[in-house]
Scaffold this motif. Structure first.
Motif, PDB file in Angstrom:
ATOM      1  N   GLY A 270       0.780  -1.233   0.000  1.00 14.84           N
ATOM      2  CA  GLY A 270       0.000   0.000   0.000  1.00 14.84           C
ATOM      3  C   GLY A 270       0.811   1.281   0.000  1.00 14.84           C
ATOM      4  O   GLY A 270       0.246   2.380   0.070  1.00 14.84           O
ATOM      5  N   ILE A 271       2.146   1.186  -0.093  1.00 18.17           N
ATOM      6  CA  ILE A 271       2.973   2.403  -0.125  1.00 18.17           C
ATOM      7  C   ILE A 271       2.743   3.129  -1.444  1.00 18.17           C
ATOM      8  O   ILE A 271       2.735   2.514  -2.519  1.00 18.17           O
ATOM      9  N   MET A 272       2.569   4.450  -1.353  1.00 17.48           N
ATOM     10  CA  MET A 272       2.289   5.264  -2.535  1.00 17.48           C
ATOM     11  C   MET A 272       3.492   6.132  -2.888  1.00 17.48           C
ATOM     12  O   MET A 272       4.146   6.692  -1.998  1.00 17.48           O
ATOM     13  N   GLY A 273       3.771   6.236  -4.178  1.00 20.62           N
ATOM     14  CA  GLY A 273       4.891   7.059  -4.628  1.00 20.62           C
ATOM     15  C   GLY A 273       4.980   7.071  -6.140  1.00 20.62           C
ATOM     16  O   GLY A 273       4.145   6.483  -6.837  1.00 20.62           O
ATOM     17  N   TRP A 274       6.003   7.750  -6.631  1.00 19.51           N
ATOM     18  CA  TRP A 274       6.199   7.886  -8.078  1.00 19.51           C
ATOM     19  C   TRP A 274       7.177   6.827  -8.579  1.00 19.51           C
ATOM     20  O   TRP A 274       8.179   6.539  -7.937  1.00 19.51           O
ATOM     21  N   PHE A 275       6.861   6.275  -9.743  1.00 17.17           N
ATOM     22  CA  PHE A 275       7.736   5.277 -10.349  1.00 17.17           C
ATOM     23  C   PHE A 275       7.914   5.584 -11.838  1.00 17.17           C
ATOM     24  O   PHE A 275       7.119   6.318 -12.443  1.00 17.17           O
ATOM     25  N   THR A 276       8.971   5.030 -12.412  1.00 16.44           N
ATOM     26  CA  THR A 276       9.295   5.274 -13.820  1.00 16.44           C
ATOM     27  C   THR A 276       8.633   4.228 -14.703  1.00 16.44           C
ATOM     28  O   THR A 276       8.823   3.029 -14.495  1.00 16.44           O
ATOM     29  N   VAL A 277       7.870   4.717 -15.664  1.00 17.68           N
ATOM     30  CA  VAL A 277       7.292   3.834 -16.677  1.00 17.68           C
ATOM     31  C   VAL A 277       8.305   3.659 -17.813  1.00 17.68           C
ATOM     32  O   VAL A 277       8.599   2.551 -18.252  1.00 17.68           O
ATOM     33  N   ARG A 278       8.861   4.790 -18.262  1.00  8.55           N
ATOM     34  CA  ARG A 278       9.886   4.784 -19.319  1.00  8.55           C
ATOM     35  C   ARG A 278      10.906   5.859 -18.986  1.00  8.55           C
ATOM     36  O   ARG A 278      10.541   6.991 -18.660  1.00  8.55           O
ATOM     37  N   ASP A 279      12.201   5.523 -19.042  1.00 12.37           N
ATOM     38  CA  ASP A 279      13.218   6.513 -18.676  1.00 12.37           C
ATOM     39  C   ASP A 279      13.651   7.340 -19.883  1.00 12.37           C
ATOM     40  O   ASP A 279      13.150   7.156 -21.002  1.00 12.37           O
ATOM     41  N   LYS A 280      14.603   8.250 -19.667  1.00 10.48           N
ATOM     42  CA  LYS A 280      15.022   9.182 -20.723  1.00 10.48           C
ATOM     43  C   LYS A 280      15.772   8.498 -21.854  1.00 10.48           C
ATOM     44  O   LYS A 280      15.958   9.074 -22.927  1.00 10.48           O
ATOM     45  N   LEU A 281      16.218   7.259 -21.633  1.00  8.96           N
ATOM     46  CA  LEU A 281      16.900   6.507 -22.683  1.00  8.96           C
ATOM     47  C   LEU A 281      15.935   5.645 -23.483  1.00  8.96           C
ATOM     48  O   LEU A 281      16.336   4.926 -24.389  1.00  8.96           O
ATOM     49  N   GLY A 282      14.646   5.708 -23.107  1.00  7.69           N
ATOM     50  CA  GLY A 282      13.639   4.938 -23.827  1.00  7.69           C
ATOM     51  C   GLY A 282      13.452   3.530 -23.295  1.00  7.69           C
ATOM     52  O   GLY A 282      12.710   2.734 -23.886  1.00  7.69           O
ATOM     53  N   GLU A 283      14.098   3.201 -22.181  1.00  9.99           N
ATOM     54  CA  GLU A 283      13.965   1.858 -21.616  1.00  9.99           C
ATOM     55  C   GLU A 283      12.712   1.772 -20.747  1.00  9.99           C
ATOM     56  O   GLU A 283      12.419   2.677 -19.964  1.00  9.99           O
ATOM     57  N   THR A 284      11.982   0.670 -20.894  1.00 10.17           N
ATOM     58  CA  THR A 284      10.720   0.481 -20.173  1.00 10.17           C
ATOM     59  C   THR A 284      10.975  -0.195 -18.833  1.00 10.17           C
ATOM     60  O   THR A 284      11.615  -1.246 -18.766  1.00 10.17           O
ATOM     61  N   PHE A 285      10.462   0.413 -17.766  1.00  6.21           N
ATOM     62  CA  PHE A 285      10.634  -0.118 -16.417  1.00  6.21           C
ATOM     63  C   PHE A 285       9.345  -0.730 -15.868  1.00  6.21           C
ATOM     64  O   PHE A 285       9.385  -1.558 -14.963  1.00  6.21           O
ATOM     65  N   ALA A 286       8.214  -0.292 -16.401  1.00  5.28           N
ATOM     66  CA  ALA A 286       6.925  -0.834 -15.954  1.00  5.28           C
ATOM     67  C   ALA A 286       5.982  -0.882 -17.146  1.00  5.28           C
ATOM     68  O   ALA A 286       6.003  -0.006 -18.010  1.00  5.28           O
ATOM     69  N   GLU A 287       5.167  -1.917 -17.169  1.00  3.28           N
ATOM     70  CA  GLU A 287       4.282  -2.131 -18.313  1.00  3.28           C
ATOM     71  C   GLU A 287       2.831  -2.108 -17.858  1.00  3.28           C
ATOM     72  O   GLU A 287       2.478  -2.686 -16.822  1.00  3.28           O
ATOM     73  N   ALA A 288       2.014  -1.421 -18.644  1.00  5.54           N
ATOM     74  CA  ALA A 288       0.595  -1.302 -18.295  1.00  5.54           C
ATOM     75  C   ALA A 288      -0.132  -2.621 -18.518  1.00  5.54           C
ATOM     76  O   ALA A 288       0.178  -3.376 -19.436  1.00  5.54           O
ATOM     77  N   ASP A 289      -1.084  -2.884 -17.647  1.00  8.84           N
ATOM     78  CA  ASP A 289      -1.976  -4.025 -17.833  1.00  8.84           C
ATOM     79  C   ASP A 289      -3.020  -3.604 -18.863  1.00  8.84           C
ATOM     80  O   ASP A 289      -3.883  -2.756 -18.588  1.00  8.84           O
TER      81      ASP A 289
END
Length: 423
Positions: free
Chosen positions: A256-275
């Motif tokens: 339940g911890i809330m915060g900001w995360f990276t979906v895609r970084d400045k190099l174009g690499e994907t860190f999280a994928e949408a369902d």
């Protein structure tokens, strides 16, 4: 009493002799300086020309003169090389004086490089041309203020036009050509400067990479540079721009911890994928029991209703529409709905409100990733429910430079960043 007078007389004679010797030594030093001054710059230019004509580097010429495995050029070897250049017109005495001005007891690699390599900094924008003779030359490009130029040949004087010119290489982009140092009216375009060096000044280690840009995904640093390490500039600094990153504020399903995360970084690499299985209705639509649009209606969905994809999208041949099979979020009813009609009307669209972590990364307090505190580390496979975003994260350009580490000769690229890496 007489002994005292004799001592005073002797002291005066010694002081006079010392003064005379000092004047003589100054005269000798001045004469030596005059001799060296006349040939020092010419010898440096001759070695640069040799490097250029033979396709060598400063390091290769140093190794040739020093001998295999040696870290210094002996005075004998250096003098022999200079005196062998007939066009230079240097005799053994002049060569010895030049050698000793560079460094006593032989010449080390760094002092040799400083002697051979000559650098200018641009003080006024000027054209780079293809030839020494301006009347026959084509303009290649212009050099801008503060660009650093390594001299490959010259300086040479165009007697007809009264210009001093060099053939140089810009450290910014390695472009080569002829550039005017000083105009015929005395206008300076370039000013001599010291060879550029950088040092690691911050406490954080600095990655030295093989790639000129950070945008090469998956690249591994050659090694890390530590506080106090000195680097010789080879090329750059060059400005590198980045694409916007994509960040979202979410709630971790596990704790339940809330915060900001990276979906895609400045190099174009994907860190999280949408369902991509979650759909929401944007127009009222009927849910039926089968793919066929004329099958039994099991439920009517309103705007805002959501369902999870179970099958599809699939084309319904008789009606020419796109359909999906899904399960409603409210009551778990399963059926088929039309997501896009044959006239292009959209009835339901995919909404990405749930993301799965593909690469370990920090869950942070703020949108900006650079200086935001880390709440905790997110591991691969974790699921987050999106509360805000995704939003663009704008990244400022960075300066990248190709360097050679003085301590071990390793070459690579570093980011010139704030107080971390400084001239």
């Amino acid at each position: 009493m007489r002994a005292k007078k004799d001592l005073q007389s002797l002291t005066l004679r010694v002081q006079a002799a010392a003064a005379k010797s000092s004047l003589a030594l100054q005269a000798v030093n001045k004469a030596c300086k005059t001799i060296v001054d006349g040939k020092y710059a010419l010898a440096s230019a001759a070695l640069r020309k040799e490097i250029s004509e033979k396709g060598l580097t400063v390091e290769k010429l140093f190794s040739e003169l020093a001998g295999k495995g040696k870290d210094r050029i002996s005075e004998q070897a250096f003098c022999k090389h200079l005196t062998s250049a007939e066009s230079l017109g240097v005799n053994a005495q002049q060569a010895m004086l030049i050698c000793r001005r560079i460094e006593l007891d032989g010449i080390g690699k760094r002092r040799f490089a400083s002697f051979v390599q000559l650098y200018f900094i641009v003080t006024k924008a000027i054209a780079v041309t293809s030839e020494f003779d301006i009347s026959k030359a084509k303009t290649l490009r212009k050099v801008d203020l503060q660009e650093v130029i390594e001299v490959l040949e010259g300086p040479l004087t165009d007697e007809k036009l009264g210009l001093t010119r060099i053939r140089g290489k810009s450290l910014l982009d390695s472009a080569e050509g002829w550039i005017t140092v000083k105009g015929n009216q005395g206008t300076p375009f370039l000013k001599e400067t010291e060879k550029p060096f950088y040092t690691v000044a911050g406490t954080d280690e600095v990655p030295l990479s093989a790639n000129a840009t950070k945008t090469v995904a998956g690249s591994t640093p050659l090694r890390s540079l530590k506080l106090g390490e000195v680097m010789e500039l080879i090329e750059g600094p060059k400005k590198e721009s980045f694409a916007n990153g994509l960040r979202a504020r979410g709630k971790a399903s596990s704790d339940g911890i809330m915060g900001w995360f990276t979906v895609r970084d400045k190099l174009g690499e994907t860190f999280a994928e949408a369902d991509l299985k979650l759909y929401t209705c944007v127009s009222a639509v009927a849910m039926t029991s089968a793919l066929e649009i004329k099958s039994d209606i099991v439920k009517k969905l309103s705007v805002g209703d959501t369902l999870t994809l179970e099958e599809g999208p699939a084309e319904e041949p008789s009606a020419g529409v796109s359909r999906i099979k899904g399960k409603t979020s409210k009551d778990g009813v399963v059926g088929w709905i039309t997501v896009k009609g044959n006239a292009g009307t959209v009835f339901a669209e995919n909404i990405a409100k749930q993301y799965t972590v593909l690469r370990a990364m920090p869950l942070q307090k703020a949108l900006g990733s650079a200086a935001s505190p880390t709440l905790r580390q997110l591991e691969v496979g974790e699921v987050l429910q999106v509360l805000e975003g995704p939003k663009d994260e704008v990244h400022q350009p960075e300066l990248r430079a190709k360097v050679r580490v003085v301590s071990d000769g390793t070459e690579g690229w570093v980011t010139i960043k704030g107080a971390q890496v400084v001239p």
